[in-house]
Scaffold this motif. Structure first.
Motif, PDB file in Angstrom:
ATOM      1  N   UNK A 121       0.822  -1.205   0.000  1.00  0.00           N
ATOM      2  CA  UNK A 121       0.000   0.000   0.000  1.00  0.00           C
ATOM      3  C   UNK A 121       0.852   1.249   0.000  1.00  0.00           C
ATOM      4  N   UNK A 122       0.201   2.371  -0.065  1.00  0.00           N
ATOM      5  CA  UNK A 122       0.910   3.651  -0.108  1.00  0.00           C
ATOM      6  C   UNK A 122       0.882   4.327   1.262  1.00  0.00           C
ATOM      7  N   UNK A 123       1.827   5.219   1.460  1.00  0.00           N
ATOM      8  CA  UNK A 123       1.875   5.981   2.700  1.00  0.00           C
ATOM      9  C   UNK A 123       2.492   7.347   2.410  1.00  0.00           C
ATOM     10  N   UNK A 124       2.261   8.272   3.310  1.00  0.00           N
ATOM     11  CA  UNK A 124       2.822   9.610   3.188  1.00  0.00           C
ATOM     12  C   UNK A 124       3.805   9.860   4.325  1.00  0.00           C
ATOM     13  N   UNK A 125       4.887  10.562   4.021  1.00  0.00           N
ATOM     14  CA  UNK A 125       5.904  10.862   5.006  1.00  0.00           C
ATOM     15  C   UNK A 125       6.285  12.330   4.916  1.00  0.00           C
ATOM     16  N   UNK A 126       6.794  12.856   6.019  1.00  0.00           N
ATOM     17  CA  UNK A 126       7.208  14.251   6.024  1.00  0.00           C
ATOM     18  C   UNK A 126       7.963  14.593   7.291  1.00  0.00           C
ATOM     19  N   UNK A 127       8.578  15.776   7.279  1.00  0.00           N
ATOM     20  CA  UNK A 127       9.341  16.249   8.427  1.00  0.00           C
ATOM     21  C   UNK A 127       9.029  17.724   8.658  1.00  0.00           C
ATOM     22  N   UNK A 128       8.967  18.131   9.933  1.00  0.00           N
ATOM     23  CA  UNK A 128       8.539  19.479  10.288  1.00  0.00           C
ATOM     24  C   UNK A 128       9.451  20.059  11.356  1.00  0.00           C
ATOM     25  N   UNK A 129       9.734  21.354  11.245  1.00  0.00           N
ATOM     26  CA  UNK A 129      10.501  22.075  12.265  1.00  0.00           C
ATOM     27  C   UNK A 129       9.733  23.325  12.675  1.00  0.00           C
TER      28      UNK A 129
END
Length: 333
Positions: A121-129
């Motif tokens: 399946x698909x997934x979303x990833x990210x990073x935040x500051x």
């Protein structure tokens, strides 16, 4: 002032013993998060009072002159990978001007696979500051510090950390000359991606200068970075690539930027990052890797900045920043 200089000296001494090998976590913090910085090559530690977003690079690069300014940026990369940045500076009665910002890098939608190669399946990833910065000027020197909380989510794995940037800049009283120094991403990890992972922060020390010759419509910026690392070269010996020589190793630590000052409201921006060029160029041709271009234009109460950063042949990243002095804009209306 003496105690502040002593603290910076201790931080610099600590930097000499920092680990240098391996890949870092939260490395998105080293990606240019606004169009002006991207157009000038992606690294700058000395360009003061020109852009509110530069407090992400060095907390001493913004002052009370940028109070009430707000800025929004979106960086377009390959596929659906993109980065959003929002910043605002406000002058408080008791503590002075604080710069505040949010930086978020989205890796888009990613297809997942198990160990056997089957799709999961698909997934979303990210990073935040989340970043808050404060600067203080003493005579011709300005010092600043950023405090930031950083969060990363990749394929369901999460990590978080708290970091500190400490920087300073010398501002020549008569000439258009700046010399900046910043120690970046000192901190602690609050949570790891997994019980077996060992997160290493993207610690860095940068030293740079920005100067404009008196009778030339040009402003130059030169920044040395990765100064806390013993070796920043990468090459693939198995693919027949030659081992970098001494000059090559030195140039990989420098970023070059030029502002062409066509008009007080219109500038052309050019940047060159030798390390990016060497690591991303094709075997047959450079493909524009490491070369970045852009322009800035002020229209009434708004400033627009556009950038194009070259990677390999046919591939580039684009950035757009919109900034405005909210107080001035409201008064005009």
């Amino acid at each position: 002032m003496k105690s502040l200089l002593l603290a910076i000296s201790i931080l610099l001494a600590t930097a000499c013993f920092a680990q240098t090998g391996g890949q870092k976590s939260f490395d998105f913090l080293n990606v240019a998060n606004n169009a002006r910085l991207a157009a000038l090559g992606g690294v700058n530690a000395s360009l003061t009072d020109r852009d509110l977003n530069f407090f992400f690079s060095n907390p001493s690069l913004t002052s009370d002159s940028l109070a009430d300014f707000a800025s929004a940026t979106y960086q377009f990369y390959v596929a659906d990978v993109g980065q959003s940045t929002f910043s605002y500076a406000h002058k408080f009665n008791r503590i002075g001007t604080l710069a505040m910002g949010i930086q978020h890098l989205s890796y888009g939608t990613i297809q997942g696979y198990d160990a056997s190669g089957n799709e999961t399946g698909t997934f979303k990833s990210g990073e935040t500051a989340l970043v808050i910065g404060k600067s203080h000027q003493v005579l011709n020197f300005r010092f600043g510090a950023n405090v930031k909380m950083v969060f990363s989510t990749i394929a369901g794995y999460r990590a978080s950390a708290a970091m500190l940037d400490v920087g300073g800049v010398f501002i020549h009283p008569d000439k258009d000359l700046r010399v900046g120094l910043v120690v970046k991403n000192l901190g602690i990890v609050f949570s790891e991606y997994s019980p077996t992972s060992s997160t290493e922060l993207p610690f860095d020390v940068q030293l740079g200068t920005s100067f404009k010759p008196e009778h030339m419509p040009l402003r130059f910026s030169v920044t040395a970075y990765n100064l806390a690392k013993k070796d920043v070269t990468y090459y693939n010996a198995s693919a027949g690539q030659d081992k970098p020589g001494t000059l090559d190793k030195v140039l990989r630590r420098f970023n070059f930027g030029v502002e062409v000052l066509l008009h007080k409201n219109v500038n052309v921006l050019v940047g060159y990052n030798y390390r990016v060029h060497q690591e991303l160029k094709l075997d047959a041709a450079g493909g524009g890797a490491g070369l970045s271009l852009g322009f800035s234009a002020c229209i009434r109460s708004f400033e627009f900045v556009f950038s194009r950063s070259g990677y390999v042949a046919g591939k580039a990243g684009y950035g757009l920043t919109l900034s405005s002095n909210l107080n001035s804009m409201l008064k005009r209306r």
